[in-house]
Design an enzyme around this catalytic site. Structure first.
Site, short mmCIF file in Angstrom:
data_model
loop_
_atom_site.label_atom_id
_atom_site.label_comp_id
_atom_site.label_asym_id
_atom_site.label_seq_id
_atom_site.Cartn_x
_atom_site.Cartn_y
_atom_site.Cartn_z
N LYS A 187 0.84 -1.19 0.00
CA LYS A 187 0.00 0.00 0.00
C LYS A 187 0.88 1.24 0.00
O LYS A 187 1.63 1.48 0.94
CB LYS A 187 -0.90 -0.02 1.24
CG LYS A 187 -1.73 1.24 1.40
CD LYS A 187 -2.77 1.08 2.49
CE LYS A 187 -3.51 2.38 2.71
NZ LYS A 187 -4.56 2.26 3.71
N LYS A 237 -2.25 -1.71 -3.84
CA LYS A 237 -3.15 -0.57 -3.84
C LYS A 237 -2.37 0.74 -3.93
O LYS A 237 -1.39 0.86 -3.22
CB LYS A 237 -3.93 -0.65 -2.54
CG LYS A 237 -4.71 0.53 -2.14
CD LYS A 237 -5.33 0.27 -0.80
CE LYS A 237 -5.95 1.56 -0.33
NZ LYS A 237 -6.32 1.54 1.03
C1 PBG Z 1 -7.47 3.04 5.46
C2 PBG Z 1 -7.88 2.94 4.04
C3 PBG Z 1 -7.80 3.93 3.08
C4 PBG Z 1 -8.31 3.39 1.90
C5 PBG Z 1 -8.69 2.09 2.18
N1 PBG Z 1 -8.40 1.81 3.51
C6 PBG Z 1 -7.40 5.34 3.20
C7 PBG Z 1 -6.03 5.71 3.53
O1 PBG Z 1 -5.13 4.91 3.70
O2 PBG Z 1 -5.85 6.92 3.65
C8 PBG Z 1 -8.41 4.11 0.60
C9 PBG Z 1 -9.31 3.51 -0.40
C10 PBG Z 1 -9.70 4.40 -1.52
O3 PBG Z 1 -9.11 5.48 -1.74
O4 PBG Z 1 -10.63 4.03 -2.24
N2 PBG Z 1 -8.44 2.57 6.32
#
Ligand code: PBG
Length: 331
Positions: free
Chosen positions: A198, A251
Site C-alpha cells: 500500500k 493498492k
Molecule cells: C485506510 C484505508 C484507506 C483506503 C482504504 N483503507 C485510506 C487511507 O489509507 O488513507 C483508501 C481507499 C480508496 O481510496 O478508495 N483505512
C-alpha cells in the site's frame, strides 16, 4: 525450418478472438467497497465519488440486493462512526457501526461475502491509522500499542460475522498479531487479506472525504510506502505472507500495475488489486465532461489489473463491471 512469412491473425473473428484470450474476467473476482455510517434512514451522497454513498445500516438492503442481482457477491465494508475519539474506540465497540452493519448484512444476505477493513483512521479524531505518542517534540504513530487495538478490532468484526479481515493500517507486525488474536479466539478459519503493498498515495483523496479520515496533521508517509520503491513492495508482501497473510493486496491499482505483476510472480498466495477512490473519481469527472467513454474505460482498467496478475479486483465500479461481463463485453 521454414519461417512463416505471415502469421495468421487470431483475432479476425469474434469466436476465435475470444477463444485465444489470455485474460478471463469473472464477476466472482470482484469486490465492492461500501461505506456504512451511524444513524438511520439516511443515504448520503459522497461528493467526490459521484454515485457512491454512505449508508446507515437500515438503508443498506437496496444496495446489497442490487449487487447480488448483478452478480457481485463480495463487499468490503468501511465504517464511519458519528463519534470519533483519540483511541478509535468505536472501531472495536460491540455495537459499533461496522459490527452492526456486518451482523445485519450477514443475517439478511448470508450469500454476500463480507470483508471488513481493519484500521483506525476512520475512527480516530486525529485521522491517523494508529495510536499517537509524543516523541522528540512531535506526535508520531506508535506501532506497537496500535497492534493491540488492531487485534481487538479484527476479533470484534469476526465475532459480528465478518467473513474475512483486511488490515489496511500498515503497522509493522500487524498480520502476525491479528492472526494470533483470531486463532486464540477460535477463528482460525477466517482468512486475512493484507494490504501489504500500500503506497502513500494521493489517489486516496476522495476516500478520505468519504470517511472524514484525512489526518488532522502530518501525513501517512511514515507508515505507507514511498511510491518510488518497487523492491520495498516485494519485501512487504513477502513479510506479510511469512506472518500468515492469506491474500496480498496491491493498492492503488492503475498506477501500480508493475507491482501487481511483480507481486503475482513472487508470492504463492492470491493477489488482489484495489482500484481506489481517486481512480474512480477521475473516470467519473472525465466522463461527466464527455472527454472519455466511461464504460469502455471501466472495462479497460479492470482487464488491465487482471492482465497484470490480479486474481481479485476491488472497485467502486463492481456492479457496472458485473453487468459488462454478463453482456459479454469483457470476460
Ligand atoms: C485506510 C484505508 C484507506 C483506503 C482504504 N483503507 C485510506 C487511507 O489509507 O488513507 C483508501 C481507499 C480508496 O481510496 O478508495 N483505512
Amino acid at each position: 525450418m521454414q519461417m512463416i512469412e505471415r502469421p495468421r491473425r487470431l483475432r479476425s473473428t469474434p469466436g476465435l478472438r475470444k477463444m485465444v484470450r489470455e485474460t478471463r474476467v469473472d464477476a466472482s473476482s470482484l469486490i465492492y467497497p461500501m461505506f456504512v455510517t451511524d444513524g438511520s434512514g439516511r443515504i448520503e451522497e459522497i461528493k467526490a465519488l459521484p454515485g457512491q454513498n454512505r449508508y446507515t445500516v437500515d438503508m443498506t438492503d437496496g444496495r446489497i440486493e442490487s449487487l447480488l442481482k448483478a452478480g457481485v457477491s463480495s463487499i468490503m465494508l468501511f465504517g464511519i462512526p458519528e463519534h470519533k475519539d483519540e483511541l478509535g474506540t468505536q472501531a472495536y465497540a460491540e455495537d459499533g457501526i461496522i459490527q452492526r452493519a456486518v451482523s445485519h448484512i450477514k443475517e439478511h444476505y448470508p450469500e454476500m461475502y463480507v470483508i471488513t477493513d481493519v484500521c483506525l483512521c476512520e475512527y480516530t479524531s486525529h485521522g491517523h491509522c494508529g495510536m499517537l505518542h509524543e516523541c522528540c517534540g512531535h506526535y508520531d504513530v506508535d506501532n506497537d500499542s496500535t497492534l493491540e487495538l488492531l487485534q481487538k478490532v479484527a476479533v470484534s468484526q469476526v465475532k459480528a460475522g465478518s467473513d474475512m479481515v483486511a488490515p489496511s493500517d500498515m503497522m509493522d507486525g500487524r498480520v502476525k498479531a491479528i492472526r494470533e488474536a483470531l486463532d486464540a479466539e477460535g477463528f482460525s478459519n477466517t482468512p486475512l487479506m493484507s494490504y501489504a503493498v500500500k503506497y502513500a498515495s494521493s489517489f486516496y483523496g476522495p476516500f478520505r472525504e468519504a470517511a472524514g479520515s484525512a489526518p488532522a496533521f502530518g501525513d501517512r508517509k511514515s507508515y505507507q510506502m514511498d511510491y518510488h520503491n518497487r523492491r520495498e513492495g516485494i519485501k512487504e508482501a513477502l513479510l506479510d505472507v511469512a506472518e500468515g497473510a492469506d491474500i496480498i493486496m496491491v493498492k492503488p491499482a492503475m498506477p501500480y500495475l508493475d507491482m501487481i505483476r511483480e507481486v503475482r510472480d513472487t508470492v504463492n498466495v492470491p493477489v488482489a488489486a484495489y482500484s481506489v477512490s481517486g481512480e474512480y473519481a477521475m473516470v467519473k469527472a472525465a466522463a461527466a465532461n464527455g472527454w472519455i467513454d466511461e464504460d469502455s474505460i471501466i472495462c479497460e482498467m479492470a482487464v488491465g489489473a487482471f492482465r497484470a496478475g490480479a486474481q481479485m479486483y476491488e472497485t467502486y465500479f463492481a456492479e457496472e463491471l458485473a453487468g459488462f461481463i454478463k453482456e459479454g463485453r469483457i470476460g
